[in-house]
Design an enzyme around this catalytic site. Structure first.
Site, PDB file in Angstrom:
ATOM      1  N   ASP A   1      -7.405-133.381  69.374  1.00 38.83           N
ATOM      2  CA  ASP A   1      -6.685-134.005  70.347  1.00 38.83           C
ATOM      3  C   ASP A   1      -7.278-133.938  71.726  1.00 38.83           C
ATOM      4  OD1 ASP A   1      -4.614-134.529  68.407  1.00 38.83           O
ATOM      5  OD2 ASP A   1      -3.622-132.544  68.654  1.00 38.83           O
TER       6      ASP A   1
ATOM      7  N   HIS B   1       2.233-138.099  69.444  1.00 38.87           N
ATOM      8  CA  HIS B   1       1.804-137.944  68.266  1.00 38.87           C
ATOM      9  C   HIS B   1       2.701-136.680  67.777  1.00 38.87           C
ATOM     10  CE1 HIS B   1      -1.495-135.461  69.281  1.00 38.87           C
ATOM     11  NE2 HIS B   1      -1.326-134.889  68.482  1.00 38.87           N
TER      12      HIS B   1
ATOM     13  N   GLU C   1       1.713-137.534  60.031  1.00 37.72           N
ATOM     14  CA  GLU C   1       1.736-137.637  61.254  1.00 37.72           C
ATOM     15  C   GLU C   1       2.004-138.966  61.926  1.00 37.72           C
ATOM     16  OE1 GLU C   1      -1.379-135.997  63.681  1.00 37.72           O
ATOM     17  OE2 GLU C   1      -1.215-133.772  62.468  1.00 37.72           O
TER      18      GLU C   1
ATOM     19  N   HIS D   1       2.890-133.137  65.245  1.00 45.26           N
ATOM     20  CA  HIS D   1       2.258-132.205  64.335  1.00 45.26           C
ATOM     21  C   HIS D   1       3.229-131.436  63.524  1.00 45.26           C
ATOM     22  CE1 HIS D   1      -1.287-131.229  67.158  1.00 45.26           C
ATOM     23  NE2 HIS D   1      -1.460-132.345  66.742  1.00 45.26           N
TER      24      HIS D   1
END
Length: 153
Positions: free
Chosen positions: A113, A100, A38, A102
Site C-alpha cells: 500500500d 480499499h 478486498e 483489509h
C-alpha cells in the site's frame, strides 16, 4: 446504517469529514466473512479551505481485480464517476484520494500500500487514504511523499 458523519483530524487541527452516504457505502464493503474479497475505489468530495469533506465514493466494478488479500482498481468507471461529479457540481466535487478494504479488525497499510501510494498517487494537494477494516477505519493524508495518519475525533 448510520446517519452521522465520521470525522478525523490531523496534528494541526485540519479535518477530514466522511458524510453518511459515503460512509454507509464504505462500511458495506467490510470483509466480515472469510470469503469476501478486498474492494477499492476513489473518494470524491470537496476541499473547504484546509478541511476535506468526502461526499461520494466510486465502488468496485467491471475491470477491477479483487482477491481476499489483494485488490487492483482498474475499472474505467472510477474515472467516469469522478468526471460526472465534477461536471454535476460545477467543479466543487473532485477526486480526493483512494479507499480499499483489509480483512482485519484494525487495518493498517501494508508495505505494498505505502509503495503504491508513493509511486502512483502524485498530486500538489493533500490526498486522502482510507483503509476499511472489519471494526475500524484507518485514515491518512498523503502530503508530498509522506503518509500522515489521522486521528478519529
Amino acid at each position: 446504517m448510520t446517519n452521522t458523519e465520521l470525522t478525523f483530524m490531523d496534528n494541526v487541527g485540519d479535518l477530514l469529514v466522511i458524510m453518511p452516504s459515503a460512509l454507509n457505502k464504505l462500511l458495506g464493503y467490510r470483509q466480515l466473512d472469510s470469503f469476501s474479497n478486498e474492494a477499492a475505489g476513489v473518494l470524491i468530495g470537496e476541499r473547504r479551505d484546509s478541511h476535506i469533506v468526502v461526499h461520494e465514493i466510486s465502488e468496485p466494478g467491471e475491470g477491477d481485480i479483487r482477491r481476499r488479500c489483494y485488490v487492483d482498481r482498474r475499472g474505467s468507471h472510477h474515472q467516469v464517476i469522478v468526471n460526472e461529479a465534477f461536471v454535476r457540481s460545477s467543479g466543487r466535487l473532485q477526486y480526493l484520494g483512494e479507499w480499499h478494504t483489509h480483512p482485519e479488525d484494525q487495518p493498517s497499510p501494508s508495505a505494498i500500500d505505502l509503495g503504491t501510494w508513493r509511486r502512483h498517487l502524485v498530486a500538489q494537494n493533500q490526498m486522502v487514504l482510507l483503509i476499511i477494516g472489519r471494526k475500524e477505519i484507518w485514515a491518512a493524508k498523503k502530503v508530498t511523499d509522506d503518509v500522515v495518519p489521522l486521528f478519529r475525533v
